[in-house]
Design a protein around this motif. Structure first.
Motif, mmCIF file in Angstrom:
data_model
loop_
_atom_site.group_PDB
_atom_site.id
_atom_site.type_symbol
_atom_site.label_atom_id
_atom_site.label_comp_id
_atom_site.label_asym_id
_atom_site.label_seq_id
_atom_site.Cartn_x
_atom_site.Cartn_y
_atom_site.Cartn_z
ATOM 1 N N ALA A 115 48.262 40.136 38.631
ATOM 2 C CA ALA A 115 48.438 38.844 37.965
ATOM 3 C C ALA A 115 49.269 37.903 38.829
ATOM 4 C CB ALA A 115 49.102 39.046 36.601
ATOM 5 N N PHE A 116 50.256 38.457 39.513
ATOM 6 C CA PHE A 116 51.112 37.648 40.390
ATOM 7 C C PHE A 116 50.322 37.103 41.578
ATOM 8 C CE2 PHE A 116 53.932 37.616 44.162
ATOM 9 C CZ PHE A 116 54.729 36.539 43.803
ATOM 10 N N GLN A 117 49.469 37.902 42.155
ATOM 11 C CA GLN A 117 48.649 37.446 43.279
ATOM 12 C C GLN A 117 47.726 36.299 42.860
ATOM 13 O OE1 GLN A 117 46.675 40.900 44.890
ATOM 14 N NE2 GLN A 117 48.607 41.898 45.433
ATOM 15 N N GLU A 118 47.138 36.414 41.659
ATOM 16 C CA GLU A 118 46.283 35.336 41.172
ATOM 17 C C GLU A 118 47.098 34.069 40.928
ATOM 18 O OE1 GLU A 118 42.911 33.270 39.644
ATOM 19 O OE2 GLU A 118 43.163 35.014 40.959
ATOM 20 N N LEU A 119 48.285 34.213 40.353
ATOM 21 C CA LEU A 119 49.145 33.058 40.102
ATOM 22 C C LEU A 119 49.560 32.404 41.412
ATOM 23 C CD1 LEU A 119 50.874 31.235 38.306
ATOM 24 C CD2 LEU A 119 52.631 33.028 38.298
ATOM 25 N N THR A 120 49.928 33.207 42.406
ATOM 26 C CA THR A 120 50.318 32.676 43.713
ATOM 27 C C THR A 120 49.182 31.873 44.341
ATOM 28 O OG1 THR A 120 51.855 34.509 44.092
ATOM 29 C CG2 THR A 120 51.081 33.303 46.030
ATOM 30 N N LYS A 121 47.982 32.422 44.257
ATOM 31 C CA LYS A 121 46.808 31.732 44.798
ATOM 32 C C LYS A 121 46.626 30.373 44.138
ATOM 33 C CE LYS A 121 41.758 32.095 44.908
ATOM 34 N NZ LYS A 121 40.587 32.894 44.467
ATOM 35 N N ARG A 122 46.695 30.344 42.813
ATOM 36 C CA ARG A 122 46.465 29.101 42.088
ATOM 37 C C ARG A 122 47.578 28.091 42.340
ATOM 38 N NH1 ARG A 122 41.148 29.245 41.295
ATOM 39 N NH2 ARG A 122 40.498 31.077 40.102
ATOM 40 N N LEU A 123 48.807 28.556 42.453
ATOM 41 C CA LEU A 123 49.916 27.654 42.748
ATOM 42 C C LEU A 123 49.713 26.971 44.101
ATOM 43 C CD1 LEU A 123 52.905 29.786 41.456
ATOM 44 C CD2 LEU A 123 52.463 27.422 40.778
ATOM 45 N N ARG A 124 49.281 27.726 45.084
ATOM 46 C CA ARG A 124 49.118 27.166 46.428
ATOM 47 C C ARG A 124 47.886 26.272 46.528
ATOM 48 N NH1 ARG A 124 51.349 32.667 49.379
ATOM 49 N NH2 ARG A 124 53.546 32.042 49.296
ATOM 50 N N GLU A 125 46.968 26.417 45.566
ATOM 51 C CA GLU A 125 45.806 25.527 45.508
ATOM 52 C C GLU A 125 46.110 24.242 44.736
ATOM 53 O OE1 GLU A 125 42.284 28.955 45.533
ATOM 54 O OE2 GLU A 125 42.898 28.021 43.660
ATOM 55 N N HIS A 126 47.265 24.206 44.047
ATOM 56 C CA HIS A 126 47.676 23.046 43.249
ATOM 57 C C HIS A 126 46.641 22.695 42.174
ATOM 58 C CE1 HIS A 126 51.014 22.201 46.011
ATOM 59 N NE2 HIS A 126 50.169 22.481 46.980
ATOM 60 N N ASP A 127 46.053 23.730 41.582
ATOM 61 C CA ASP A 127 45.068 23.535 40.524
ATOM 62 C C ASP A 127 45.778 23.666 39.177
ATOM 63 O OD1 ASP A 127 43.049 23.811 38.579
ATOM 64 O OD2 ASP A 127 41.645 24.618 40.035
ATOM 65 N N PHE A 128 46.084 22.526 38.548
ATOM 66 C CA PHE A 128 46.925 22.484 37.349
ATOM 67 C C PHE A 128 46.425 23.403 36.244
ATOM 68 C CE2 PHE A 128 47.076 20.469 33.122
ATOM 69 C CZ PHE A 128 48.426 20.599 32.855
ATOM 70 N N ALA A 129 45.144 23.287 35.896
ATOM 71 C CA ALA A 129 44.620 24.070 34.773
ATOM 72 C C ALA A 129 44.627 25.563 35.095
ATOM 73 C CB ALA A 129 43.207 23.613 34.423
ATOM 74 N N GLU A 130 44.256 25.920 36.320
ATOM 75 C CA GLU A 130 44.201 27.334 36.688
ATOM 76 C C GLU A 130 45.594 27.924 36.862
ATOM 77 O OE1 GLU A 130 41.505 29.160 36.556
ATOM 78 O OE2 GLU A 130 40.430 27.361 35.933
ATOM 79 N N VAL A 131 46.554 27.128 37.326
ATOM 80 C CA VAL A 131 47.947 27.593 37.399
ATOM 81 C C VAL A 131 48.437 27.956 35.999
ATOM 82 C CG1 VAL A 131 50.339 26.820 37.730
ATOM 83 C CG2 VAL A 131 48.646 26.417 39.515
ATOM 84 N N THR A 132 48.152 27.088 35.046
ATOM 85 C CA THR A 132 48.598 27.320 33.684
ATOM 86 C C THR A 132 48.015 28.613 33.132
ATOM 87 O OG1 THR A 132 48.832 24.961 33.276
ATOM 88 C CG2 THR A 132 48.641 26.365 31.353
ATOM 89 N N LYS A 133 46.710 28.808 33.314
ATOM 90 C CA LYS A 133 46.069 30.015 32.800
ATOM 91 C C LYS A 133 46.583 31.267 33.517
ATOM 92 C CE LYS A 133 41.765 28.592 33.164
ATOM 93 N NZ LYS A 133 40.289 28.606 33.062
ATOM 94 N N ALA A 134 46.794 31.166 34.830
ATOM 95 C CA ALA A 134 47.295 32.318 35.578
ATOM 96 C C ALA A 134 48.724 32.651 35.179
ATOM 97 C CB ALA A 134 47.208 32.045 37.083
ATOM 98 N N ASP A 135 49.520 31.631 34.904
ATOM 99 C CA ASP A 135 50.894 31.838 34.453
ATOM 100 C C ASP A 135 50.900 32.557 33.103
ATOM 101 O OD1 ASP A 135 53.637 31.718 34.264
ATOM 102 O OD2 ASP A 135 53.689 29.630 33.623
ATOM 103 N N ILE A 136 50.065 32.100 32.191
ATOM 104 C CA ILE A 136 49.956 32.739 30.881
ATOM 105 C C ILE A 136 49.502 34.191 31.040
ATOM 106 C CG2 ILE A 136 48.640 32.741 28.720
ATOM 107 C CD1 ILE A 136 48.668 29.649 28.899
ATOM 108 N N ALA A 137 48.523 34.422 31.921
ATOM 109 C CA ALA A 137 48.011 35.775 32.133
ATOM 110 C C ALA A 137 49.096 36.711 32.661
ATOM 111 C CB ALA A 137 46.831 35.740 33.101
#
Length: 203
Positions: A115-137
């Protein structure tokens, strides 16, 4: 379960996930009305399938149904309610993190790392909606390990309503470091550090 049933569930979850993203990103604005007919046309499915999705998202707190007005995107909480939600979320997640440190559930660290790897990926992509979902996950992994679906069902409507008003207040690297601190504290069994890391992340 038959293959046809699995396909129905998969399609429903895909639609629900798309609508969550639309709400989180603001593509569907607060108080915007949603109709079964329009969504059925958009996704090419039956109105009954859409009805199930709307019920699921209503239970999560993202949608609300009002008499004579139909189903619409739930409004952003007022500041005082937002503050209360933050307190509730902290209490629930502190309860969860104490329990996982005590019980050391099998497989937790592998799930957290994924879950952390997915969140890190989304954070570095600056994708607001996907960051939020990955953070929740990421946080959901801890809640599931601590108390299963019962605890998740208590927590999920709170966090999803909060995330409707989500704004990153730290850089991607700061957010990554916050979640690394949570993982490290759980791995080392340091409840005090884990609570401090969790409180620092929930704000």
């Amino acid at each position: 379960m038959a293959d046809g049933d699995n396909m129905i569930i998969a399609v429903r979850e895909q639609i629900a996930d798309r609508l969550r993203s639309d709400i989180i990103s603001g593509a569907l604005a607060p108080n915007q009305k949603l109709t079964e007919e329009a969504l059925a046309q958009r996704f090419g499915v039956s109105r009954g399938r859409i009805r199930d999705v709307l019920l699921e998202l209503s239970k999560e707190g993202l949608l609300i149904t009002r008499a004579h007005r139909g189903t619409m995107v739930n409004d952003i909480p007022a500041p005082d309610l937002q503050a209360l939600m933050i307190k509730l979320r902290r209490q629930i997640e502190i309860f969860a993190i104490k329990r996982v440190i005590k019980d050391r559930p099998e497989g937790l660290f592998d799930q957290l790392q994924a879950a952390f790897q997915e969140l890190t990926k989304r954070l570095r992509e600056h994708d607001f909606a996907e960051v939020t979902k990955a953070d929740i996950a990421f946080h959901r992994v801890i809640l599931l390990a601590a108390g299963g679906e019962d605890l998740v069902n208590l927590w999920q409507p709170v966090i999803l309503r909060m995330r409707m008003n989500y704004q990153r207040i730290s850089t991607p690297e700061q957010a990554i470091a916050e979640h690394e601190a949570i993982i490290h504290a759980i791995q080392t069994g340091d409840a005090k550090a884990a609570i401090a890391a969790m409180e620092g992340n929930i704000r």
